[in-house]
Write a protein that holds these residues in place. Structure first.
Motif, PDB file in Angstrom:
ATOM      1  N   GLU A  45     -66.285  80.042  13.962  1.00 55.27           N
ATOM      2  CA  GLU A  45     -65.073  80.376  13.991  1.00 55.27           C
ATOM      3  C   GLU A  45     -63.897  80.679  14.496  1.00 55.27           C
ATOM      4  OE1 GLU A  45     -66.024  84.585  12.657  1.00 55.27           O
ATOM      5  OE2 GLU A  45     -67.655  83.873  10.757  1.00 55.27           O
ATOM      6  N   ASN A  46     -63.837  79.501  14.808  1.00 56.91           N
ATOM      7  CA  ASN A  46     -62.855  78.890  16.792  1.00 56.91           C
ATOM      8  C   ASN A  46     -61.912  78.351  15.777  1.00 56.91           C
ATOM      9  OD1 ASN A  46     -64.479  76.292  15.983  1.00 56.91           O
ATOM     10  ND2 ASN A  46     -64.833  75.874  17.850  1.00 56.91           N
ATOM     11  N   ILE A  47     -61.451  77.798  14.377  1.00 63.15           N
ATOM     12  CA  ILE A  47     -60.066  77.322  14.175  1.00 63.15           C
ATOM     13  C   ILE A  47     -59.123  78.561  13.621  1.00 63.15           C
ATOM     14  CG2 ILE A  47     -59.164  76.204  12.873  1.00 63.15           C
ATOM     15  CD1 ILE A  47     -61.788  73.765  12.966  1.00 63.15           C
ATOM     16  N   GLU A  48     -58.162  78.666  14.175  1.00 63.03           N
ATOM     17  CA  GLU A  48     -57.247  79.429  13.484  1.00 63.03           C
ATOM     18  C   GLU A  48     -55.982  78.734  13.290  1.00 63.03           C
ATOM     19  OE1 GLU A  48     -56.772  82.829  16.155  1.00 63.03           O
ATOM     20  OE2 GLU A  48     -59.228  83.552  15.789  1.00 63.03           O
ATOM     21  N   ILE A  49     -55.440  78.701  11.749  1.00 62.90           N
ATOM     22  CA  ILE A  49     -53.761  78.232  11.167  1.00 62.90           C
ATOM     23  C   ILE A  49     -53.651  79.788  10.698  1.00 62.90           C
ATOM     24  CG2 ILE A  49     -53.646  76.168   9.704  1.00 62.90           C
ATOM     25  CD1 ILE A  49     -56.915  75.111   9.727  1.00 62.90           C
ATOM     26  N   GLU A  50     -52.403  79.170  10.721  1.00 61.57           N
ATOM     27  CA  GLU A  50     -51.523  79.977   9.217  1.00 61.57           C
ATOM     28  C   GLU A  50     -50.161  79.416   8.866  1.00 61.57           C
ATOM     29  OE1 GLU A  50     -49.728  84.348  11.065  1.00 61.57           O
ATOM     30  OE2 GLU A  50     -51.334  83.806  12.820  1.00 61.57           O
ATOM     31  N   ILE A  51     -49.565  79.741   7.852  1.00 58.43           N
ATOM     32  CA  ILE A  51     -49.266  78.938   6.753  1.00 58.43           C
ATOM     33  C   ILE A  51     -47.738  80.129   6.787  1.00 58.43           C
ATOM     34  CG2 ILE A  51     -48.373  77.794   4.859  1.00 58.43           C
ATOM     35  CD1 ILE A  51     -51.813  77.179   4.673  1.00 58.43           C
ATOM     36  N   THR A  52     -46.884  79.935   7.682  1.00 59.58           N
ATOM     37  CA  THR A  52     -45.246  80.741   7.009  1.00 59.58           C
ATOM     38  C   THR A  52     -44.801  80.138   5.294  1.00 59.58           C
ATOM     39  OG1 THR A  52     -43.587  79.053   7.025  1.00 59.58           O
ATOM     40  CG2 THR A  52     -44.784  80.271   8.698  1.00 59.58           C
ATOM     41  N   PRO A  53     -44.918  81.498   4.803  1.00 62.16           N
ATOM     42  CA  PRO A  53     -43.676  81.331   3.540  1.00 62.16           C
ATOM     43  C   PRO A  53     -42.621  80.137   2.980  1.00 62.16           C
ATOM     44  CG  PRO A  53     -43.692  83.213   4.674  1.00 62.16           C
ATOM     45  CD  PRO A  53     -43.982  82.702   5.482  1.00 62.16           C
ATOM     46  N   ASN A  54     -42.464  79.189   4.181  1.00 61.68           N
ATOM     47  CA  ASN A  54     -41.782  78.444   3.523  1.00 61.68           C
ATOM     48  C   ASN A  54     -42.738  77.121   3.869  1.00 61.68           C
ATOM     49  OD1 ASN A  54     -42.193  77.410   6.784  1.00 61.68           O
ATOM     50  ND2 ASN A  54     -40.029  77.568   6.722  1.00 61.68           N
TER      51      ASN A  54
END
Length: 58
Positions: A45-54
């Motif tokens: 559980e060491n990969i963290e990714i975020e995707i913005t609304p755009n």
């Protein structure tokens, strides 16, 4: 509800993680404060990714 751009990014990231990097995905959720999609992945559980609304991947 995710935007169209977020869904496209989510598909690309999930495909890469599961088929190319062979990493499990543990959690996908929406951060209600920012509207970003959050992905928690990896054997430890060491990969963290975020995707913005755009659709930008952070």
């Amino acid at each position: 509800m995710p935007t169209h751009e977020q869904l496209e990014g989510l598909y690309r990231i999930c495909y890469y993680l599961t088929y190319r990097a062979l990493q499990p995905i543990h959690l996908i959720c929406t951060d209600e404060r920012t509207g970003n999609l959050f992905i928690l992945a990896g054997d430890k559980e060491n990969i963290e990714i975020e995707i913005t609304p755009n659709g930008e991947v952070i």
